[in-house]
Each structure stands twice: as structure tokens, then as C-alpha cells.
Write a protein that holds these residues in place. Structure first.
Motif, PDB file in Angstrom:
ATOM      1  N   ILE A  26       0.832  -1.202   0.000  1.00  0.00           N
ATOM      2  CA  ILE A  26       0.000   0.000   0.000  1.00  0.00           C
ATOM      3  C   ILE A  26       0.869   1.256   0.000  1.00  0.00           C
ATOM      4  N   LYS A  27       1.974   1.197   0.728  1.00  0.00           N
ATOM      5  CA  LYS A  27       2.892   2.337   0.781  1.00  0.00           C
ATOM      6  C   LYS A  27       3.420   2.683  -0.611  1.00  0.00           C
ATOM      7  N   LYS A  28       3.779   1.649  -1.395  1.00  0.00           N
ATOM      8  CA  LYS A  28       4.266   1.894  -2.753  1.00  0.00           C
ATOM      9  C   LYS A  28       3.200   2.574  -3.607  1.00  0.00           C
ATOM     10  N   GLY A  29       1.945   2.142  -3.446  1.00  0.00           N
ATOM     11  CA  GLY A  29       0.865   2.755  -4.208  1.00  0.00           C
ATOM     12  C   GLY A  29       0.630   4.201  -3.835  1.00  0.00           C
ATOM     13  N   VAL A  30       0.632   4.476  -2.540  1.00  0.00           N
ATOM     14  CA  VAL A  30       0.417   5.849  -2.057  1.00  0.00           C
ATOM     15  C   VAL A  30       1.520   6.777  -2.551  1.00  0.00           C
ATOM     16  N   LEU A  31       2.767   6.351  -2.395  1.00  0.00           N
ATOM     17  CA  LEU A  31       3.894   7.174  -2.833  1.00  0.00           C
ATOM     18  C   LEU A  31       3.913   7.312  -4.357  1.00  0.00           C
ATOM     19  N   GLY A  32       3.604   6.223  -5.053  1.00  0.00           N
ATOM     20  CA  GLY A  32       3.611   6.261  -6.509  1.00  0.00           C
ATOM     21  C   GLY A  32       2.578   7.205  -7.084  1.00  0.00           C
ATOM     22  N   ARG A  33       1.380   7.223  -6.485  1.00  0.00           N
ATOM     23  CA  ARG A  33       0.325   8.108  -6.981  1.00  0.00           C
ATOM     24  C   ARG A  33       0.676   9.591  -6.790  1.00  0.00           C
ATOM     25  N   LYS A  34       1.510   9.878  -5.815  1.00  0.00           N
ATOM     26  CA  LYS A  34       1.948  11.265  -5.614  1.00  0.00           C
ATOM     27  C   LYS A  34       2.801  11.758  -6.781  1.00  0.00           C
ATOM     28  N   GLU A  35       3.451  10.820  -7.470  1.00  0.00           N
ATOM     29  CA  GLU A  35       4.367  11.187  -8.542  1.00  0.00           C
ATOM     30  C   GLU A  35       3.704  11.221  -9.920  1.00  0.00           C
ATOM     31  N   THR A  36       2.472  10.720 -10.023  1.00  0.00           N
ATOM     32  CA  THR A  36       1.850  10.528 -11.340  1.00  0.00           C
ATOM     33  C   THR A  36       1.801  11.797 -12.172  1.00  0.00           C
ATOM     34  N   PHE A  37       1.269  12.863 -11.621  1.00  0.00           N
ATOM     35  CA  PHE A  37       1.085  14.075 -12.427  1.00  0.00           C
ATOM     36  C   PHE A  37       2.416  14.706 -12.826  1.00  0.00           C
ATOM     37  N   SER A  38       3.399  14.670 -11.947  1.00  0.00           N
ATOM     38  CA  SER A  38       4.702  15.250 -12.288  1.00  0.00           C
ATOM     39  C   SER A  38       5.376  14.450 -13.397  1.00  0.00           C
ATOM     40  N   ILE A  39       5.234  13.110 -13.361  1.00  0.00           N
ATOM     41  CA  ILE A  39       5.800  12.270 -14.430  1.00  0.00           C
ATOM     42  C   ILE A  39       5.148  12.602 -15.765  1.00  0.00           C
ATOM     43  N   LEU A  40       3.820  12.720 -15.760  1.00  0.00           N
ATOM     44  CA  LEU A  40       3.100  13.020 -17.001  1.00  0.00           C
ATOM     45  C   LEU A  40       3.479  14.400 -17.538  1.00  0.00           C
ATOM     46  N   LYS A  41       3.569  15.398 -16.668  1.00  0.00           N
ATOM     47  CA  LYS A  41       3.901  16.761 -17.102  1.00  0.00           C
ATOM     48  C   LYS A  41       5.312  16.850 -17.675  1.00  0.00           C
ATOM     49  N   GLN A  42       6.221  16.058 -17.114  1.00  0.00           N
ATOM     50  CA  GLN A  42       7.600  16.081 -17.585  1.00  0.00           C
ATOM     51  C   GLN A  42       7.764  15.436 -18.946  1.00  0.00           C
ATOM     52  N   ASN A  43       6.841  14.530 -19.305  1.00  0.00           N
ATOM     53  CA  ASN A  43       7.013  13.740 -20.517  1.00  0.00           C
ATOM     54  C   ASN A  43       6.039  14.055 -21.645  1.00  0.00           C
ATOM     55  N   ILE A  44       4.994  14.845 -21.358  1.00  0.00           N
ATOM     56  CA  ILE A  44       4.003  15.151 -22.394  1.00  0.00           C
ATOM     57  C   ILE A  44       3.974  16.651 -22.649  1.00  0.00           C
ATOM     58  N   ASN A  45       4.190  17.009 -23.916  1.00  0.00           N
ATOM     59  CA  ASN A  45       4.102  18.407 -24.320  1.00  0.00           C
ATOM     60  C   ASN A  45       2.729  18.687 -24.924  1.00  0.00           C
ATOM     61  N   GLU A  46       2.403  19.937 -25.038  1.00  0.00           N
ATOM     62  CA  GLU A  46       1.093  20.349 -25.543  1.00  0.00           C
ATOM     63  C   GLU A  46       0.834  19.810 -26.949  1.00  0.00           C
ATOM     64  N   ALA A  47       1.890  19.712 -27.755  1.00  0.00           N
ATOM     65  CA  ALA A  47       1.721  19.275 -29.147  1.00  0.00           C
ATOM     66  C   ALA A  47       1.708  17.752 -29.304  1.00  0.00           C
ATOM     67  N   ASP A  48       1.986  17.019 -28.246  1.00  0.00           N
ATOM     68  CA  ASP A  48       2.077  15.560 -28.350  1.00  0.00           C
ATOM     69  C   ASP A  48       0.721  14.905 -28.566  1.00  0.00           C
ATOM     70  N   LYS A  49       0.712  13.879 -29.393  1.00  0.00           N
ATOM     71  CA  LYS A  49      -0.456  13.017 -29.514  1.00  0.00           C
ATOM     72  C   LYS A  49      -0.242  11.802 -28.620  1.00  0.00           C
ATOM     73  N   THR A  50      -1.305  11.370 -27.959  1.00  0.00           N
ATOM     74  CA  THR A  50      -1.124  10.298 -26.979  1.00  0.00           C
ATOM     75  C   THR A  50      -2.194   9.204 -27.088  1.00  0.00           C
TER      76      THR A  50
END
Length: 411
Positions: A26-50
Motif C-alpha cells: 500500500i505504501k508503494k501505491g500511495v507514494l507512486g500516486r503522488k508522482e503521477t502528475f509530475s511524471i506526465l507533465k515532464q514527458n508530455i508536451n502540448e503538441a504531443d499526440k497520446t
């Protein structure tokens, strides 16, 4: 219902944070979910298709993999997001080559749903089997973003089909198309007036069939087997390991080799399993320092090689159904044309029921039944080969779900 659901999501978030210090998973899930949005923002640009693929856990990932691979090959210029809800899926496949980024799916609050889709904006979303999150799916529909559900299975006791389930029912209508594993699931969907549905079958049949196209050679397993009859026990839990250990210890003189691949590979549990065996036993992590031919039991204290190990099996036992953890993947050994033994709690696994009916799989509830079935398969070569071929034929006959899905997507 919407209000109660959102309160429940908030309460779940607080509960998980409270439990996390005392539970590593459960600890891994809680900590991992905290990082989700920062990971996505770092890797997806406005022009990217996904594209976005979502799986509850590892089993659903393996189920969806043939479709994911085809989409990865077709949409070469798109970035692919792969999300998991369970740590057991994320931790094992966080470096999956079919995705540009792998993340935990955040809890399904309205705020999280909006933030996730504001960043990702997927042209196509693929959910596998279940893990249907109403807020995020309703947002997909509101934004007119395409979404499909593959290998779906439904049961009449689910809230989608109850008088109080309107909120959950709406989530299903966010999918533009649903591919079900069986006719009963299709009938249930049609009962709530969902029409964009067809029975494609289970993509796992395509997934395991592709295993035969890979190089399944493991030289150290070949050395260990030493041309002897080999029993592979895959994804085992303690209740199944006790049956197998008792069988091994009371049949030491049988000229048989055993490979055990526990579901949990915690050091303490592995060492406890080894200590309960009264014969020469080697761990995967010790293989370089031992004469494998001299060992009777090989314990796999690593992950990622079980599907190849089944290539060396003459008989398989698959764990999960003796307890309450759910039966693990029985199709993986079945594709290699070998008989399979499982526990007796398989009601939610139609493929197991089908293989039992056809005579390729054997269900046991206790030590006596385990011993009787295993002894019979060891001693009766004709039965062993015939049963295995029935399993292989069953898998071959049920391939084809992936083609139907890709035809719908015009790929």
C-alpha cells in the motif's frame, strides 16, 4: 450515488495513507500516486499526440499486451501512457517497452480525473477487463475522447445492473465499444440498453499463443531437468506449497524434478519453503554455485521467467484457487500442451471450467486429491499426453480476439 461515491473515494485516500506505514504494498501505491502528475507533465508536451492504456494489475496487462503491441506499432508518432492501479502490476512492468511512461492511476476523484485528462488528452483509451472508474470515464465522454473496453467480463450482481446503479452504469456508456469475453456479459450489457458490444473472447489466448513464437530456452533449467519428468508449480501460495512439499517429502524416491515459482518472493517465505523440503533444493539466486543436476527441487526466487519455464514442464500446478487469492494464469502452461492441476475455487474463471470439462485440467481440494491426481499423471504417460493436447487445442480454438479488436479500430 455520485455524492456517496466521491465521499468514499476521499475516505479511501485517507485510509490508504493511514495504513501505508504498516503495509509495504500500500505504501508503494500511495507514494507512486503522488508522482503521477509530475511524471506526465515532464514527458508530455502540448503538441504531443497520446494513447492511454489502463490495467488494474499485472494479469490485465498481460491480457491487453497483444493489443497494446499492435497499437504501439501502428501509432509510431504517439506517446503512450500505461497506468496501473495495483503496485503488483506497476512494480513489475514499470519499464514496459510498449509505453513511453508508466504511472499509477490516481484515485478517482473529480479533481484527479480532470487533471489527468488535462495533461494526457488521449486520442484513444483502452481499458482491460474491468477497473472501471466512473469519474474519469465520465470525463472522457464529456470531452468526446474515444475509449474502448476489451476482454470485459460482467456478472449480474454488479451495480451496473441494479436499480441503484445509475451512476456506475453511466460510466459504461463512456466506452464507445465494449468487447466481452462471453455471451452472458454481452446479454447483461444489452439488458441496460448498451448496444455497442460484441463477443470477441479473451485476448489472453492470443497473448499466450505468441509465447510459442519466442525463444523459450533457459539452459540452466534444461540442466536442472536433466531429461527427467518435471513438474512446474507456478504462482504458488502457501496453501498450495504445503500440498506440494508434503507430496515431495513422501515420494523422495520418485525420479521426478520439481520447479516451484512462488507468487511472493519475499526472502523469509522463500527460505521457509526451502526448509520444509527434505531433499536437495536450489534457489534461482544460488544456481551458479550449485550442481543443478543433483538437485530435486528448483525454487524460482525471481520474476519474469515463469512463462518460459513452463516450456520444460510435463505437468503443471497453478496456484491461487486453493485460497481466496484468485486463480492465476492457467493458459500459460496450457499453451505448451501439458496437463494442469488447480485448486477448487475457480468459479470466476471460465477457462478453467472449460479445460476441466474437456479433461485437460484437474481440480483438487485437499492433500488426498492432490496426491491422487498428481500420481496418476506421473504414472500414466498416455493420460498425461492426451490431457496436455486437450489444453493446447482449447487455447488454439479460442484465439482471435485481437484481430476483432484491431478490425474495429481499422488497424
Amino acid at each position: 450515488m455520485s455524492f456517496l461515491y466521491n465521499i468514499a473515494i476521499q475516505a479511501t485516500g485517507l485510509a490508504l495513507k493511514g495504513i501505508a506505514p504498516f503495509n509495504e504494498k500500500i505504501k508503494k501505491g500511495v507514494l507512486g500516486r503522488k508522482e503521477t502528475f509530475s511524471i506526465l507533465k515532464q514527458n508530455i508536451n502540448e503538441a504531443d499526440k497520446t494513447l492511454w492504456f489502463h490495467c488494474a494489475s499485472l494479469g490485465e496487462y498481460e491480457q491487453g499486451l497483444p493489443v497494446f503491441k499492435a497499437l504501439r506499432a501502428y501509432y509510431k508518432n504517439h506517446k503512450i501512457v500505461l497506468s496501473f492501479f495495483s503496485p503488483s502490476g506497476y512494480e513489475i512492468r514499470k519499464n514496459s517497452p510498449i509505453a513511453d511512461m508508466v504511472v499509477y492511476l490516481t484515485l478517482d476523484s473529480k479533481k484527479n480525473a480532470n487533471t489527468f485528462l488535462d495533461i494526457v488528452k488521449p486520442e484513444l483509451t483502452v481499458f482491460v477487463k474491468y477497473d472501471i472508474w466512473p469519474n474519469i470515464l465520465n470525463q472522457l465522454k464529456k470531452r468526446s475522447l474515444r475509449a474502448i473496453l476489451i476482454s470485459a467480463v460482467f456478472r449480474k450482481n454488479q451495480p451496473y445492473f441494479k436499480f441503484y446503479g445509475h451512476f456506475f452504469k453511466q460510466a459504461l456508456f463512456a466506452f464507445e465499444y465494449i468487447f466481452t469475453q462471453n455471451d452472458s456479459s454481452k446479454t447483461l450489457l444489452e439488458s441496460i440498453n448498451y448496444k455497442n458490444v460484441s463477443v470477441s473472447g479473451d485476448t489472453r489466448f492470443d497473448r499466450v499463443s505468441s509465447q510459442l513464437e519466442l525463444d523459450n530456452n533457459l539452459p540452466y533449467i534444461k540442466t536442472f531437468k536433466d531429461n527427467k519428468l518435471c513438474i512446474v508449480a507456478g504462482s504458488t501460495w502457501p496453501e498450495g506449497e504445503r500440498l506440494l512439499s508434503n507430496f515431495i517429502n513422501t515420494n523422495i524416491n520418485l525420479d521426478v524434478k520439481y520447479i516451484i515459482a512462488p507468487h511472493n518472493i519475499k526472502t523469509g517465505e522463500i527460505l521457509n519453503l526451502k526448509s520444509n523440503l527434505h531433499c536437495k533444493t536450489v534457489l534461482f539466486s544460488e544456481k551458479s554455485n550449485n550442481n543443478l543436476k543433483e538437485a530435486k527441487v528448483f525454487i524460482v526466487d525471481t520474476i519474469g521467467i515463469l512463462s518460459k519455464i513452463y516450456n520444460y514442464a510435463d505437468i503443471a500446478y497453478v496456484g491461487g484457487a486453493l485460497g481466496n487469492t484468485g486463480l492465476h494464469n492457467t493458459l500459460e502452461p496450457a499453451i505448451f500442451g501439458i496437463p494442469v492441476i488447480i485448486g477448487n475455487n475457480y468459479a470466476k474463471f471460465p477457462e478453467a471450467a472449460a479445460m476441466i470439462l474437456q479433461g485437460g485440467m484437474f481440480s483438487v481440494a485437499n492433500q488426498t486429491e492432490f496426491n491422487d491426481n498428481l500420481n496418476q499423471l506421473i504414472k500414466n504417460e498416455a493420460l498425461r499426453l492426451q490431457s496436455g493436447q486437450k489444453n493446447l487445442q482449447y487455447v488454439k480454438e479460442n484465439k482471435g480476439a485481437v484481430i476483432q479488436i484491431l478490425n474495429y479500430l481499422r488497424i
